[in-house]
Design a protein around this motif. Structure first.
Motif, PDB file in Angstrom:
ATOM      1  N   UNK A  33      58.110  32.851  56.369  1.00  0.00           N
ATOM      2  CA  UNK A  33      58.994  32.926  55.214  1.00  0.00           C
ATOM      3  C   UNK A  33      58.997  34.337  54.643  1.00  0.00           C
ATOM      4  N   UNK A  34      60.097  34.707  54.045  1.00  0.00           N
ATOM      5  CA  UNK A  34      60.217  36.058  53.503  1.00  0.00           C
ATOM      6  C   UNK A  34      59.176  36.294  52.432  1.00  0.00           C
ATOM      7  N   UNK A  35      58.671  37.500  52.411  1.00  0.00           N
ATOM      8  CA  UNK A  35      57.709  37.864  51.386  1.00  0.00           C
ATOM      9  C   UNK A  35      58.433  37.920  50.043  1.00  0.00           C
ATOM     10  N   UNK A  36      57.752  37.494  48.969  1.00  0.00           N
ATOM     11  CA  UNK A  36      58.409  37.520  47.665  1.00  0.00           C
ATOM     12  C   UNK A  36      58.717  38.953  47.249  1.00  0.00           C
ATOM     13  N   UNK A  37      59.754  39.113  46.452  1.00  0.00           N
ATOM     14  CA  UNK A  37      60.154  40.435  45.989  1.00  0.00           C
ATOM     15  C   UNK A  37      59.182  40.979  44.966  1.00  0.00           C
ATOM     16  N   UNK A  38      59.403  42.208  44.578  1.00  0.00           N
ATOM     17  CA  UNK A  38      58.509  42.878  43.626  1.00  0.00           C
ATOM     18  C   UNK A  38      58.501  42.170  42.273  1.00  0.00           C
ATOM     19  N   UNK A  39      59.637  41.665  41.854  1.00  0.00           N
ATOM     20  CA  UNK A  39      59.712  40.990  40.554  1.00  0.00           C
ATOM     21  C   UNK A  39      58.875  39.716  40.583  1.00  0.00           C
ATOM     22  N   UNK A  40      58.973  38.958  41.681  1.00  0.00           N
ATOM     23  CA  UNK A  40      58.198  37.726  41.793  1.00  0.00           C
ATOM     24  C   UNK A  40      56.705  38.034  41.872  1.00  0.00           C
ATOM     25  N   UNK A  41      56.356  39.100  42.586  1.00  0.00           N
ATOM     26  CA  UNK A  41      54.945  39.492  42.679  1.00  0.00           C
ATOM     27  C   UNK A  41      54.396  39.875  41.309  1.00  0.00           C
ATOM     28  N   UNK A  43      55.515  38.866  38.384  1.00  0.00           N
ATOM     29  CA  UNK A  43      55.437  37.659  37.565  1.00  0.00           C
ATOM     30  C   UNK A  43      54.196  36.850  37.926  1.00  0.00           C
ATOM     31  N   UNK A  44      53.924  36.713  39.226  1.00  0.00           N
ATOM     32  CA  UNK A  44      52.737  35.977  39.664  1.00  0.00           C
ATOM     33  C   UNK A  44      51.466  36.681  39.202  1.00  0.00           C
ATOM     34  N   UNK A  45      51.430  37.996  39.313  1.00  0.00           N
ATOM     35  CA  UNK A  45      50.273  38.771  38.862  1.00  0.00           C
ATOM     36  C   UNK A  45      50.056  38.578  37.360  1.00  0.00           C
ATOM     37  N   UNK A  46      51.149  38.642  36.597  1.00  0.00           N
ATOM     38  CA  UNK A  46      51.063  38.489  35.152  1.00  0.00           C
ATOM     39  C   UNK A  46      50.572  37.092  34.786  1.00  0.00           C
ATOM     40  N   UNK A  47      51.092  36.070  35.459  1.00  0.00           N
ATOM     41  CA  UNK A  47      50.663  34.691  35.199  1.00  0.00           C
ATOM     42  C   UNK A  47      49.180  34.508  35.520  1.00  0.00           C
ATOM     43  N   UNK A  48      48.732  35.065  36.635  1.00  0.00           N
ATOM     44  CA  UNK A  48      47.322  34.951  37.010  1.00  0.00           C
ATOM     45  C   UNK A  48      46.425  35.724  36.041  1.00  0.00           C
ATOM     46  N   UNK A  49      46.930  36.837  35.525  1.00  0.00           N
ATOM     47  CA  UNK A  49      46.159  37.617  34.553  1.00  0.00           C
ATOM     48  C   UNK A  49      45.948  36.818  33.274  1.00  0.00           C
ATOM     49  N   UNK A  50      46.978  36.127  32.836  1.00  0.00           N
ATOM     50  CA  UNK A  50      46.861  35.307  31.626  1.00  0.00           C
ATOM     51  C   UNK A  50      45.831  34.206  31.832  1.00  0.00           C
ATOM     52  N   UNK A  51      45.857  33.562  32.997  1.00  0.00           N
ATOM     53  CA  UNK A  51      44.888  32.507  33.297  1.00  0.00           C
ATOM     54  C   UNK A  51      43.474  33.065  33.257  1.00  0.00           C
ATOM     55  N   UNK A  52      43.259  34.239  33.852  1.00  0.00           N
ATOM     56  CA  UNK A  52      41.926  34.832  33.881  1.00  0.00           C
ATOM     57  C   UNK A  52      41.475  35.262  32.487  1.00  0.00           C
ATOM     58  N   UNK A  53      42.385  35.774  31.672  1.00  0.00           N
ATOM     59  CA  UNK A  53      42.027  36.204  30.315  1.00  0.00           C
ATOM     60  C   UNK A  53      41.588  35.022  29.458  1.00  0.00           C
ATOM     61  N   UNK A  54      42.107  33.840  29.740  1.00  0.00           N
ATOM     62  CA  UNK A  54      41.694  32.643  28.999  1.00  0.00           C
ATOM     63  C   UNK A  54      40.273  32.233  29.343  1.00  0.00           C
ATOM     64  N   UNK A  55      39.767  32.676  30.499  1.00  0.00           N
ATOM     65  CA  UNK A  55      38.419  32.330  30.929  1.00  0.00           C
ATOM     66  C   UNK A  55      37.357  33.253  30.322  1.00  0.00           C
ATOM     67  N   UNK A  56      37.783  34.370  29.746  1.00  0.00           N
ATOM     68  CA  UNK A  56      36.857  35.372  29.229  1.00  0.00           C
ATOM     69  C   UNK A  56      36.166  34.856  27.970  1.00  0.00           C
ATOM     70  N   UNK A  57      34.857  35.080  27.876  1.00  0.00           N
ATOM     71  CA  UNK A  57      34.110  34.761  26.668  1.00  0.00           C
ATOM     72  C   UNK A  57      34.022  36.043  25.850  1.00  0.00           C
ATOM     73  N   UNK A  58      34.770  36.108  24.778  1.00  0.00           N
ATOM     74  CA  UNK A  58      34.827  37.313  23.965  1.00  0.00           C
ATOM     75  C   UNK A  58      33.664  37.331  22.986  1.00  0.00           C
ATOM     76  N   UNK A  59      33.092  38.514  22.698  1.00  0.00           N
ATOM     77  CA  UNK A  59      31.989  38.592  21.735  1.00  0.00           C
ATOM     78  C   UNK A  59      32.500  38.363  20.312  1.00  0.00           C
TER      79      UNK A  59
END
Length: 98
Positions: A33-41, A43-59
């Motif tokens: 299948x065609x590789x996703x375009x830069x915009x989709x990449x 968006x996926x990176x941004x979505x994954x970043x938000x998920x990871x930031x929710x896992x952070x234990x902030x002081x």
């Protein structure tokens, strides 16, 4: 007595695959299948970043202030120490060269 050939997995019998086994090399390769375009990449990176930031234990504020104060005290101490060592070494070099 005749010697029997063994296959790679240790089973006795013929050393080659049966003639009626499907050959992967002759099967038509499906196009990937065609590789996703830069915009989709992005968006996926941004979505994954938000998920990871929710896992952070902030002081807490108290912890942040305490660690910042400790760092500031250490920086001041090291600055004074290195300044005194530098001054001492420069005076020693000056005394040697004069």
């Amino acid at each position: 007595m005749a010697k029997r050939k063994t296959t790679r997995n240790g089973a006795e019998g013929a050393a080659t695959a049966p003639k009626n086994a499907p050959k992967a090399a002759k099967q038509s390769k499906k196009e990937a299948p065609e590789a996703p375009g830069k915009v989709e990449q992005f968006k996926e990176y941004f979505d994954q970043s938000i998920v990871e930031m929710k896992k952070v234990t902030w002081p807490t504020r108290k912890e942040a202030v305490a660690t910042s104060a400790a760092v500031l005290v250490l920086v001041i101490f090291m600055s004074l120490f290195l300044g005194i060592v530098d001054l001492g070494l420069s005076k020693a070099i000056e005394a040697i060269l004069s």
